[in-house]
Design a protein around this motif. Sequence first.
Motif, PDB file in Angstrom:
ATOM      1  N   UNK A 150       0.986  -1.107   0.175  1.00 24.51           N
ATOM      2  CA  UNK A 150       0.029  -0.013  -0.069  1.00 24.51           C
ATOM      3  C   UNK A 150       0.850   1.414  -0.017  1.00 24.51           C
ATOM      4  N   UNK A 151       0.181   2.242  -0.008  1.00 22.93           N
ATOM      5  CA  UNK A 151       0.853   3.649   0.125  1.00 22.93           C
ATOM      6  C   UNK A 151       0.495   4.360   1.384  1.00 22.93           C
ATOM      7  N   UNK A 152       1.397   4.928   2.072  1.00 23.09           N
ATOM      8  CA  UNK A 152       1.101   5.861   3.159  1.00 23.09           C
ATOM      9  C   UNK A 152       1.326   7.268   2.826  1.00 23.09           C
ATOM     10  N   UNK A 153       0.230   8.208   2.525  1.00 25.96           N
ATOM     11  CA  UNK A 153       0.416   9.487   2.574  1.00 25.96           C
ATOM     12  C   UNK A 153       0.550  10.029   3.712  1.00 25.96           C
ATOM     13  N   UNK A 154       1.429  11.076   3.792  1.00 29.12           N
ATOM     14  CA  UNK A 154       1.525  12.054   4.969  1.00 29.12           C
ATOM     15  C   UNK A 154       1.510  13.466   4.841  1.00 29.12           C
ATOM     16  N   UNK A 155       0.982  14.230   5.645  1.00 23.74           N
ATOM     17  CA  UNK A 155       0.912  15.727   5.238  1.00 23.74           C
ATOM     18  C   UNK A 155       2.462  16.176   5.313  1.00 23.74           C
ATOM     19  N   UNK A 156       2.498  16.951   4.202  1.00 22.93           N
ATOM     20  CA  UNK A 156       3.885  17.319   3.690  1.00 22.93           C
ATOM     21  C   UNK A 156       4.691  18.044   4.884  1.00 22.93           C
ATOM     22  N   UNK A 157       5.846  17.647   5.125  1.00 24.09           N
ATOM     23  CA  UNK A 157       6.679  18.368   6.281  1.00 24.09           C
ATOM     24  C   UNK A 157       7.450  19.578   5.683  1.00 24.09           C
ATOM     25  N   UNK A 158       7.455  19.687   4.348  1.00 24.34           N
ATOM     26  CA  UNK A 158       8.173  20.814   3.710  1.00 24.34           C
ATOM     27  C   UNK A 158       7.331  22.246   3.744  1.00 24.34           C
ATOM     28  N   UNK A 159       7.847  23.132   4.027  1.00 21.21           N
ATOM     29  CA  UNK A 159       7.055  24.568   4.051  1.00 21.21           C
ATOM     30  C   UNK A 159       6.797  24.929   2.655  1.00 21.21           C
ATOM     31  N   UNK A 160       7.645  24.447   1.546  1.00 25.46           N
ATOM     32  CA  UNK A 160       7.561  24.906   0.420  1.00 25.46           C
ATOM     33  C   UNK A 160       6.572  24.239  -0.457  1.00 25.46           C
ATOM     34  N   UNK A 161       6.255  22.915  -0.033  1.00 30.88           N
ATOM     35  CA  UNK A 161       5.194  22.389  -0.675  1.00 30.88           C
ATOM     36  C   UNK A 161       3.538  22.907  -0.451  1.00 30.88           C
ATOM     37  N   UNK A 162       2.743  22.671  -1.419  1.00 30.77           N
ATOM     38  CA  UNK A 162       1.451  22.875  -1.393  1.00 30.77           C
ATOM     39  C   UNK A 162       0.674  21.969  -0.280  1.00 30.77           C
ATOM     40  N   UNK A 163      -0.001  22.384   0.732  1.00 32.04           N
ATOM     41  CA  UNK A 163      -0.464  21.541   1.674  1.00 32.04           C
ATOM     42  C   UNK A 163      -1.486  20.621   1.333  1.00 32.04           C
ATOM     43  N   UNK A 164      -1.871  20.745   0.043  1.00 37.34           N
ATOM     44  CA  UNK A 164      -2.804  19.525  -0.603  1.00 37.34           C
ATOM     45  C   UNK A 164      -2.088  18.753  -1.057  1.00 37.34           C
ATOM     46  N   UNK A 165      -0.624  18.705  -1.304  1.00 35.63           N
ATOM     47  CA  UNK A 165       0.034  17.557  -2.039  1.00 35.63           C
ATOM     48  C   UNK A 165       0.829  16.808  -0.705  1.00 35.63           C
ATOM     49  N   UNK A 166       0.184  15.706  -0.383  1.00 34.53           N
ATOM     50  CA  UNK A 166       1.020  14.968   0.582  1.00 34.53           C
ATOM     51  C   UNK A 166       2.075  14.027  -0.036  1.00 34.53           C
ATOM     52  N   UNK A 167       3.078  13.947   1.036  1.00 35.62           N
ATOM     53  CA  UNK A 167       4.165  12.938   0.885  1.00 35.62           C
ATOM     54  C   UNK A 167       3.688  11.480   0.344  1.00 35.62           C
ATOM     55  N   UNK A 168       4.204  11.038  -0.365  1.00 40.00           N
ATOM     56  CA  UNK A 168       3.797   9.435  -0.621  1.00 40.00           C
ATOM     57  C   UNK A 168       5.049   8.396  -0.411  1.00 40.00           C
ATOM     58  N   UNK A 169       4.566   7.528   0.577  1.00 46.63           N
ATOM     59  CA  UNK A 169       5.589   6.287   0.986  1.00 46.63           C
ATOM     60  C   UNK A 169       5.124   4.960   0.384  1.00 46.63           C
TER      61      UNK A 169
END
Length: 172
Positions: free
Chosen positions: A95-114
Motif C-alpha cells: 500500500x501507500x502511506x500518504x502523510x502531510x507534507x513536512x516541507x514549508x515550500x510544498x502545497x499543503x494539499x500535496x501529501x508525501x507518498x511512501x
Amino acid sequence: MASLLPIIDDILPMILPTSVSITKKTDIIPLVPPMVPNADGTPGTHRVRVYSRDAVVGRLDKICSTVLVLSPNTYSTIRHYGEQDAILYVALGSGVLLTASSSKEKDEDDPERHELGQGDFAAVPAWTEHQVLNESTDQDAHWVIIRSGGHPVEVHLKGWGRGKAEYPPSRA
C-alpha cells in the motif's frame, strides 16, 4: 523512599495478578465479511471496502492495536491519532502511506507518498495527518496499527492541512 523504588519494581509483578490476553485472527477479520446491501436495498455482496477492527484495546494501559483492512482500489479517510504515536505495519499486501507534507515550500494539499510492501513498518508521530491507500487491483491490504495509549484515538479529517474533524466520524 527512593531506595525502595527498585525493590517495589521487583516485588509488584510477583504480588499483582497478571493475565495474558489473546485475540484470535478470526475475532478480528471474519471469514465471511458482513453483507453489504446494494443501493436499491437488494441483497448485496459479502464485501466491505474499508474496515477497522480492534485487536488489543483496553487490555494494557500504555499500548493498543487495531487492524485496518482495505479492499483493492480503496483508501482510508485522512486522519491523525491525536496525542498518540503510532507504528503501522503492512501484514498483508502492499500500500501507500500518504502523510502531510513536512516541507514549508510544498502545497499543503500535496501529501508525501511512501510506498510500503508486506513486512514494512512506518512510524507516525502524534498529530501527523495521514491516509492509507491500497492501489492493488486484486489483493486486500491488512495494516496493523499499534498506538501509544490503552484505547485508540482517531480524528477523521475533511482534507489535508485543514484540521477540521469530519462529523459524524467514519470508523474506517
